[in-house]
Write an enzyme that holds these catalytic residues in place. Structure first.
Site, PDB file in Angstrom:
ATOM      1  N   CYS A  86       0.762  -1.244  -0.141  1.00 33.88           N
ATOM      2  CA  CYS A  86       0.051   0.175  -0.073  1.00 33.88           C
ATOM      3  C   CYS A  86       0.917   1.393   0.099  1.00 33.88           C
ATOM      4  O   CYS A  86       0.159   2.444  -0.194  1.00 33.88           O
ATOM      5  CB  CYS A  86      -0.968  -0.131   1.177  1.00 33.88           C
ATOM      6  SG  CYS A  86      -2.034  -1.382   1.249  1.00 33.88           S
ATOM      7  N   HIS A 140      -3.397   7.191   1.810  1.00 36.27           N
ATOM      8  CA  HIS A 140      -3.639   5.904   1.470  1.00 36.27           C
ATOM      9  C   HIS A 140      -5.128   5.696   2.070  1.00 36.27           C
ATOM     10  O   HIS A 140      -5.330   5.985   3.251  1.00 36.27           O
ATOM     11  CB  HIS A 140      -2.724   4.892   1.868  1.00 36.27           C
ATOM     12  CG  HIS A 140      -3.089   3.413   1.911  1.00 36.27           C
ATOM     13  ND1 HIS A 140      -3.734   3.091   0.788  1.00 36.27           N
ATOM     14  CD2 HIS A 140      -3.131   2.403   2.769  1.00 36.27           C
ATOM     15  CE1 HIS A 140      -4.186   1.723   0.975  1.00 36.27           C
ATOM     16  NE2 HIS A 140      -3.789   1.403   2.143  1.00 36.27           N
ATOM     17  N   ASN A 165     -10.251  -0.211   0.415  1.00 34.28           N
ATOM     18  CA  ASN A 165      -8.684  -0.153   0.440  1.00 34.28           C
ATOM     19  C   ASN A 165      -8.241  -0.804  -0.922  1.00 34.28           C
ATOM     20  O   ASN A 165      -8.343  -2.123  -1.046  1.00 34.28           O
ATOM     21  CB  ASN A 165      -8.109  -0.711   1.693  1.00 34.28           C
ATOM     22  CG  ASN A 165      -6.721  -0.742   1.639  1.00 34.28           C
ATOM     23  OD1 ASN A 165      -6.101  -0.488   0.864  1.00 34.28           O
ATOM     24  ND2 ASN A 165      -6.068  -1.089   2.919  1.00 34.28           N
TER      25      ASN A 165
HETATM   26  N1  COA Z   1     -17.904  -7.604  10.900  1.00 38.92           N
HETATM   27  C1  COA Z   1     -18.370  -8.059  12.366  1.00 38.92           C
HETATM   28  N2  COA Z   1     -17.741  -8.229  13.355  1.00 38.92           N
HETATM   29  C2  COA Z   1     -16.433  -8.358  13.009  1.00 38.92           C
HETATM   30  C3  COA Z   1     -15.832  -8.047  11.832  1.00 38.92           C
HETATM   31  C4  COA Z   1     -16.668  -7.687  10.642  1.00 38.92           C
HETATM   32  N3  COA Z   1     -16.257  -7.557   9.454  1.00 38.92           N
HETATM   33  N4  COA Z   1     -14.371  -7.821  11.855  1.00 38.92           N
HETATM   34  C5  COA Z   1     -14.152  -8.603  12.887  1.00 38.92           C
HETATM   35  N5  COA Z   1     -15.392  -8.510  13.773  1.00 38.92           N
HETATM   36  C6  COA Z   1     -15.534  -8.702  15.270  1.00 38.92           C
HETATM   37  C7  COA Z   1     -14.308  -9.759  15.678  1.00 38.92           C
HETATM   38  O1  COA Z   1     -14.625 -10.914  15.664  1.00 38.92           O
HETATM   39  C8  COA Z   1     -14.228  -9.206  17.224  1.00 38.92           C
HETATM   40  O2  COA Z   1     -15.323  -9.829  17.645  1.00 38.92           O
HETATM   41  P1  COA Z   1     -15.131 -10.212  19.319  1.00 38.92           P
HETATM   42  O3  COA Z   1     -15.117  -9.221  19.962  1.00 38.92           O
HETATM   43  O4  COA Z   1     -16.381 -10.852  19.650  1.00 38.92           O
HETATM   44  O5  COA Z   1     -14.271 -11.300  19.301  1.00 38.92           O
HETATM   45  C9  COA Z   1     -14.659  -7.703  17.079  1.00 38.92           C
HETATM   46  O6  COA Z   1     -15.381  -7.506  15.746  1.00 38.92           O
HETATM   47  C10 COA Z   1     -13.366  -6.772  17.273  1.00 38.92           C
HETATM   48  O7  COA Z   1     -12.618  -7.328  16.214  1.00 38.92           O
HETATM   49  P2  COA Z   1     -11.042  -6.562  16.103  1.00 38.92           P
HETATM   50  O8  COA Z   1     -10.332  -7.023  15.187  1.00 38.92           O
HETATM   51  O9  COA Z   1     -10.580  -6.510  17.523  1.00 38.92           O
HETATM   52  O10 COA Z   1     -11.629  -5.177  15.510  1.00 38.92           O
HETATM   53  P3  COA Z   1     -10.961  -3.733  15.631  1.00 38.92           P
HETATM   54  O11 COA Z   1     -11.646  -2.673  16.556  1.00 38.92           O
HETATM   55  O12 COA Z   1      -9.603  -4.032  15.654  1.00 38.92           O
HETATM   56  O13 COA Z   1     -11.150  -3.237  13.899  1.00 38.92           O
HETATM   57  C11 COA Z   1     -10.101  -3.382  11.944  1.00 38.92           C
HETATM   58  C12 COA Z   1     -10.772  -4.259  12.889  1.00 38.92           C
HETATM   59  C13 COA Z   1      -9.649  -4.120  10.850  1.00 38.92           C
HETATM   60  C14 COA Z   1     -11.313  -2.521  11.395  1.00 38.92           C
HETATM   61  C15 COA Z   1      -9.003  -2.548  12.580  1.00 38.92           C
HETATM   62  O14 COA Z   1      -8.139  -3.350  13.050  1.00 38.92           O
HETATM   63  C16 COA Z   1      -8.222  -1.640  11.527  1.00 38.92           C
HETATM   64  O15 COA Z   1      -8.725  -0.913  10.783  1.00 38.92           O
HETATM   65  N6  COA Z   1      -7.023  -1.913  11.176  1.00 38.92           N
HETATM   66  C17 COA Z   1      -6.076  -1.326  10.267  1.00 38.92           C
HETATM   67  C18 COA Z   1      -6.271  -2.299   9.103  1.00 38.92           C
HETATM   68  C19 COA Z   1      -5.718  -1.462   7.650  1.00 38.92           C
HETATM   69  O16 COA Z   1      -5.903  -0.459   7.699  1.00 38.92           O
HETATM   70  N7  COA Z   1      -5.082  -2.449   7.072  1.00 38.92           N
HETATM   71  C20 COA Z   1      -4.520  -2.099   5.897  1.00 38.92           C
HETATM   72  C21 COA Z   1      -3.236  -1.387   5.872  1.00 38.92           C
HETATM   73  S1  COA Z   1      -2.596  -1.144   4.363  1.00 38.92           S
END
Ligand code: COA
Length: 332
Positions: free
Chosen positions: A116, A257, A287
């Site tokens: 990215c 990004h 993304n």
């Molecule tokens: N829909 C519903 N629930 C979801 C889900 C989805 N698509 N994805 C994850 N969950 C759930 C998980 O299972 C978890 O449930 P639990 O609490 O019962 O275990 C809960 O939501 C929280 O999951 P978590 O992974 O801790 O969420 P988060 O607050 O960290 O958010 C992202 C997840 C991916 C949105 C966040 O971490 C993020 O944006 N990270 C950066 C990613 C990124 O930008 N990557 C590319 C970089 S180039």
């Protein structure tokens, strides 16, 4: 070869998306998720996904043609075609296929892989070739079809990504419009975001095996990547601004990004940049990896919002881990 130092300008942009899209209600039929969860955590509402008939080369070429048209440059004027991608049609690279499709006969072409961050790394690479006087006109394309490599049973990642392509034309210019940059990598955090090769031993002789494996779907440690982005991106923009001898207050646009709206908001807040200056289109595209910055730039330009001379800070971040920022003024 005698080389002459030159200024650099970015003079045209273009973009292209696959024909089909899938909104959050649609993706809720694929994995257990909801529009509410995806929209509140990421700002994403829709993404375009390439069909098996659509190739990376096709959409990269289309974005490139549109950028050439805006720049009023022909394919024969190009000295270099740089393709930032992590999802080439051919592991040997797709830049030469794009060069062939464009008819850019005089251009050297190669791929650049930095996930990215690929577009920003490509921008800096292209600018170096122009600055030294080696090349005059460069087409830089950022294109990715991550839908090929996402795990469509993992709701933690598959909801985030979309497919697309964006491109810019850089050209030698009397007035230097490429004002500053900074790039960085941290391989110690490599395991946060991977699309790794999984070896599988194939014995050839009694004491020699080779590896005939396959690439495995994308894996990500979401929280670590989030923390990395909100901390490292403001720092690297400040470094690039320092090099450009500018202050964040002097920026007209912040072009990050397009990974997550919450990351954009947090970075803008840290840099004290008004929301109205933050370019965001991830709601429509998700993304799109190396494509996201030029796609968002092109859309904003074609709406007539960016004016010639506007100062833009752009930053990419992602797998590697890698991150980088560049400051430029739009137009010749
Ligand atoms: N829909 C519903 N629930 C979801 C889900 C989805 N698509 N994805 C994850 N969950 C759930 C998980 O299972 C978890 O449930 P639990 O609490 O019962 O275990 C809960 O939501 C929280 O999951 P978590 O992974 O801790 O969420 P988060 O607050 O960290 O958010 C992202 C997840 C991916 C949105 C966040 O971490 C993020 O944006 N990270 C950066 C990613 C990124 O930008 N990557 C590319 C970089 S180039």
């Amino acid at each position: 070869m005698q080389t002459v130092a030159s200024g650099v300008a970015i003079i045209g942009s273009g973009s292209a998306s696959p024909a089909a899209s899938l909104d959050n209600d649609g993706i809720s039929q694929v994995v257990d998720t909801s529009d509410e969860w995806i929209a509140t955590r990421t700002g994403i509402r829709n993404r375009y996904l390439a069909s098996p008939q659509e190739s990376l080369t096709d959409i990269a070429t289309l974005a490139g043609q549109r950028a050439l048209a805006m720049a009023n440059v022909t394919a024969l004027d190009l000295d270099m075609v740089l393709l930032a991608t992590s999802t080439p049609d051919d592991l040997f690279g797709s830049a030469c296929q794009v060069q062939g499709a464009l008819g850019a006969k005089h251009a050297v072409a190669f791929d650049l892989t930095a996930a990215c961050s690929g577009f920003v790394f490509g921008l800096v690479t292209a600018a170096q070739f122009i600055r030294t006087g080696t090349y005059r006109t460069v087409l830089l394309i950022g294109a990715d079809l991550l839908s090929r490599w996402v795990d469509w049973s993992d709701r933690g990642t598959c909801v985030l990504f979309g497919d697309g392509a964006g491109a810019v034309v850089l050209q030698a210019n009397d007035c230097d419009r490429f004002l500053g940059f900074a790039l960085q990598s941290d391989g110690s955090q490599n395991s946060c975001l991977n699309l790794g090769y999984q070896p599988k031993a194939q014995p050839l002789t009694a004491n020699l095996s080779v590896s005939q494996g396959t690439y495995q779907p994308l894996t990500m440690q979401g929280k670590e990547v989030y923390r990395f982005a909100v901390n490292r991106v403001p720092e690297i923009i400040e470094k690039a601004l320092f090099q450009a001898n500018l202050d964040a207050k002097q920026l007209d646009w912040l072009l990050l990004h397009q990974a997550n709206q919450r990351i954009l908001d947090a970075v803008a807040k840290r840099l004290r940049i008004d929301d109205q200056k933050v370019i965001s289109n991830m709601a429509s595209y998700g993304n799109t990896s190396a494509a996201s910055i030029p796609l968002a730039l092109d859309e904003t330009l074609r709406k007539g919002q960016i004016k010639s001379g506007d100062v833009i800070a752009t930053a990419g971040f992602g797998a590697g881990l890698s991150w980088g920022a560049a400051i430029f003024a739009w137009g010749p």
